[in-house]
Enzyme design. Structure first.
Site, PDB file in Angstrom:
ATOM      1  CD  GLU A  99      24.373  68.572  84.700  1.00  0.00           C
ATOM      2  OE1 GLU A  99      24.858  69.085  83.693  1.00  0.00           O
ATOM      3  OE2 GLU A  99      24.815  68.798  85.851  1.00  0.00           O
ATOM      4  CG  ASP A 211      33.846  54.858  96.420  1.00  0.00           C
ATOM      5  OD1 ASP A 211      34.850  54.123  96.327  1.00  0.00           O
ATOM      6  OD2 ASP A 211      32.679  54.424  96.311  1.00  0.00           O
TER       7      ASP A 211
END
Ligand code: ADP
Length: 306
Positions: A99, A211
């Protein structure tokens, strides 16, 4: 949950949006470290985000989907929806289609809201991501994945300290062996052997982004933070907070809001550098010697070996 594999970008687009749909315009998106990224406008008016890499990197994208789906499953924070992944023989690439997150300006309480949402994700039920035969397992993930382009082990463990030693520090230290002098090698061994003097077993385990630096956060069209490009696993939430403070820091209002939902212990700062060490070793292994000094500083701080 959508984790479909396709044999071309076009077959992914047409499966998701219908057989008549084509791409009308592809534009490079910059900002990532590892892959080529594109905004792709489709003939039906939709836009998708496409990341590509060489043909052999399919597993890299598959594991990124696992992380995205896990974070989406908590329903606590904006995470782009995976639309498919696969290889494209003609183009010689592997790809991930997501998306597209259309940005807008940040809502006034962007950082507070982000703090609340990340803390809620960390508090969400996460036992479904560490299912194994052993009922004591609390840490690890459904699959091994990657941190940057380096492999990241997610073996299931009942102890956080063992997990952090065996699946995080030790593999990166082994990979970085060639950069170390004899003193640093001894310091690494010492730290691995004495990790329980510095870390603690968290009360609860958390689903992590893995991360979480500022480059992996964008503002979505709801004015809120959306988090991208994860290296997810179940671990200690402090590692995500530490990562937000490795290259600069988020504003104080973020941490104050986070603390309202998931309290940050005062001695977090004593552990933070050990959590930085993993990412700095990874940067040393990925990008080279310029990270060696930061690794050495942390080893000197936590060990007294001459
Ligand atoms: P890499 O895997 O190479 O590090 P990223 O996933 O970080 O790539 O993506 C590169 C950049 O593309 C990001 O910094 C972000 O600005 C943008 N981006 C990533 N995912 C989306 C998305 N779903 N929609 C819009 N932009 C995105």
């Amino acid at each position: 949950m959508r984790k479909r594999q396709y044999d071309s970008v076009m077959s992914a687009i047409q499966d998701v949006y219908g057989g008549q749909t084509g791409e009308v315009h592809m534009q490079r998106v910059y900002g990532g470290d590892i892959n080529d990224a594109y905004q792709v406008k489709l003939s039906n008016g939709e836009t998708v985000f496409l990341k590509t890499n060489t043909f052999g990197r399919l597993h890299f994208f598959e594991t990124e989907i696992d992380g995205l789906l896990a974070m989406r499953a908590t329903k606590q924070i904006g995470v782009p929806k995976p639309l498919g992944f696969g290889t494209d023989q003609d183009k010689g690439i592997s790809f991930l289609m997501l998306e597209f997150i259309h940005g807008t300006s940040r809502r006034e309480t962007y950082w507070e809201h982000f703090g609340h949402q990340l803390a809620s994700m960390h508090k969400a039920e996460c036992s479904q991501f560490v299912t194994g035969e052993d009922r004591d397992v609390k840490y690890g993930f459904l699959t091994d994945n990657y941190i940057g382009s380096n492999p990241q082990k997610n073996s299931l463990k009942s102890s956080w300290i063992s997990f952090y030693r065996d699946c995080r520090l030790a593999p990166q230290m082994n990979m970085a062996e060639g950069y170390f002098d004899p003193k640093m090698r001894k310091q690494c061994r010492y730290l691995l052997d004495h990790l329980d003097a510095y870390l603690r077993e968290p009360e609860d385990s958390s689903l992590l982004h893995g991360d979480l630096w500022s480059g992996n956060v964008i503002c979505g069209n709801d004015g809120n933070a959306w988090i991208l490009d994860p290296a997810s696993y179940v671990g200690d939430f402090e590692t995500d907070l530490a990562m937000t403070q490795l290259f600069g820091s988020f504003p104080a209002s973020f941490y104050a809001a986070y603390h309202e939902i998931n309290p940050i212990e005062k001695d977090f700062f004593e552990r933070r550098d050990i959590y930085h060490l993993y990412h700095l070793l990874n940067h040393l292994n990925l990008f080279g010697r310029s990270y060696l000094g930061s690794v050495r500083d942390i080893l000197n701080r936590y060990t007294t070996i001459k």
